[in-house]
Design a protein around this motif. Structure first.
Motif, PDB file in Angstrom:
ATOM      1  N   UNK A  57       0.827  -1.216   0.000  1.00  0.00           N
ATOM      2  CA  UNK A  57       0.000   0.000   0.000  1.00  0.00           C
ATOM      3  C   UNK A  57       0.860   1.265   0.000  1.00  0.00           C
ATOM      4  N   UNK A  58       1.895   1.260  -0.822  1.00  0.00           N
ATOM      5  CA  UNK A  58       2.760   2.441  -0.893  1.00  0.00           C
ATOM      6  C   UNK A  58       3.255   2.598  -2.317  1.00  0.00           C
ATOM      7  N   UNK A  59       3.040   3.772  -2.884  1.00  0.00           N
ATOM      8  CA  UNK A  59       3.483   4.067  -4.241  1.00  0.00           C
ATOM      9  C   UNK A  59       4.760   4.903  -4.195  1.00  0.00           C
ATOM     10  N   UNK A  60       5.504   4.913  -5.296  1.00  0.00           N
ATOM     11  CA  UNK A  60       6.711   5.753  -5.323  1.00  0.00           C
ATOM     12  C   UNK A  60       6.377   7.226  -5.112  1.00  0.00           C
ATOM     13  N   UNK A  61       7.370   7.958  -4.656  1.00  0.00           N
ATOM     14  CA  UNK A  61       7.210   9.391  -4.419  1.00  0.00           C
ATOM     15  C   UNK A  61       8.335  10.134  -5.115  1.00  0.00           C
ATOM     16  N   UNK A  62       8.014  11.241  -5.756  1.00  0.00           N
ATOM     17  CA  UNK A  62       9.029  12.094  -6.353  1.00  0.00           C
ATOM     18  C   UNK A  62       9.832  11.396  -7.433  1.00  0.00           C
ATOM     19  N   UNK A  63      11.159  11.462  -7.290  1.00  0.00           N
ATOM     20  CA  UNK A  63      12.048  10.895  -8.301  1.00  0.00           C
ATOM     21  C   UNK A  63      11.921   9.380  -8.412  1.00  0.00           C
TER      22      UNK A  63
END
Length: 313
Positions: free
Chosen positions: A56-62
């Motif tokens: 339940x966690x998607x990439x963030x930023x770069x």
């Protein structure tokens, strides 16, 4: 204690290529025939989506771009090029060309990770390529330009994926399962349009097909890539790259056991030579003398954490 822990990490990481070596047998015996893109897409995408739902966690930023790049290099493009090479280059030539992958990692690790190019690794590269040639080469040379380029491209993809995974590490607060899910999902999504446009759907699925896909998704993707990316975080990039040479060894042994294929003395010699190359590839540089200049710090993530754990160990 440190050496024992390192040995267990090497052994666990080596399980990934061992599982990957069984892919050919599973594909030919249990999956719908002539559907390589279906096999590779199904291997990556369902497992990736499962791990994403679990974390339940998607990439963030770069990390959106990084996850895409790693997923393409480690899974999507690598598997696609591998199958293209295997179909267009008979006699094990694709495997021989792919065995250049550790050599590419040695060069890339020197350029981007600060790992020194050592004579023992050059020797291990030569032994690895020679061992694979003894193991799989049948003496019938039929070179296809597209197949050769695909094999070289596949080796470069894997080498670049190992190097960049080591350089970027894993973002803080992201579990290994989620990190693996990002890459499997990205690789599967890249493969999806190629499968839909280049292959027909099978008429139906048998019980054997379902069993084969279940194996590829669970062991062939989720579990194997989890231990593979864990190993990249804890071991030098060059050491990990040589472990991949175990895949053709397992494929050859399974072919002998389950498909009545031959196993000659030259092939047995090739297995021994490959094993020696893998062992040499695990060698590390001697510890620096006190007062020596410290190495350049890694980027934030598990690569840096792994280095600190190794120093403290």
């Amino acid at each position: 204690m440190t050496s024992r822990r390192n040995l267990s990490t090497v052994a666990l990481t080596g399980l990934a290529p061992t599982v990957w070596g069984s892919t050919y047998l599973i594909t030919t015996e249990l999956l719908p025939p002539d559907r390589p893109l279906l096999a590779t897409t199904m291997r990556a995408l369902p497992g990736g989506l499962f791990l994403l739902a679990l974390g339940r966690k998607l990439p963030v930023g770069a990390w959106w771009l990084r996850a895409l790049v790693l997923g393409v290099l480690n899974i999507g493009a690598f598997n696609f090029l591998l199958f293209v090479a295997a179909y267009r280059l008979p006699g094990g030539i694709a495997a021989v060309i792919m065995s250049a992958q550790p050599m590419f990692v040695v060069i890339l690790a020197a350029l981007f990770l600060g790992e020194r190019v050592r004579g023992v690794h050059a020797l291990a590269c030569a032994l690895g390529a020679g061992g694979v040639a003894l193991l799989v080469f049948k003496g019938k040379v039929s070179l296809d330009a597209v197949g050769v380029l695909a094999a070289v491209g596949g080796a470069l993809c894997m080498a670049s994926g190992i190097t960049l995974t080591k350089r970027w590490g894993r973002p803080e607060g992201v579990s290994l399962l989620t990190f693996t899910g990002w890459q499997l999902t990205a690789g599967g999504l890249v493969l999806l349009p190629f499968w839909l446009s280049l292959e027909d759907m099978p008429d139906g699925l048998t019980g054997d097909n379902v069993l084969g896909f279940a194996y590829l998704i669970s062991l062939g993707a989720v579990l194997s890539y989890i231990v593979w990316f864990r190993g990249i975080g804890l071991l030098p990039a060059t050491a990990v790259s040589f472990l991949a040479l175990g895949s053709p060894v397992v494929a050859t042994l399974l072919g002998y056991l389950f498909k009545d294929q031959t196993l000659s003395l030259l092939q047995l010699l090739g297995i021994v030579v490959i094993f020696l190359a893998v062992v040499l590839g695990q060698s590390r540089p001697p510890r620096k003398e006190p007062g020596a200049a410290p190495p350049e710090p890694l980027t934030s993530g598990t690569g840096a954490r792994a280095l600190e754990e190794e120093r403290s160990g």
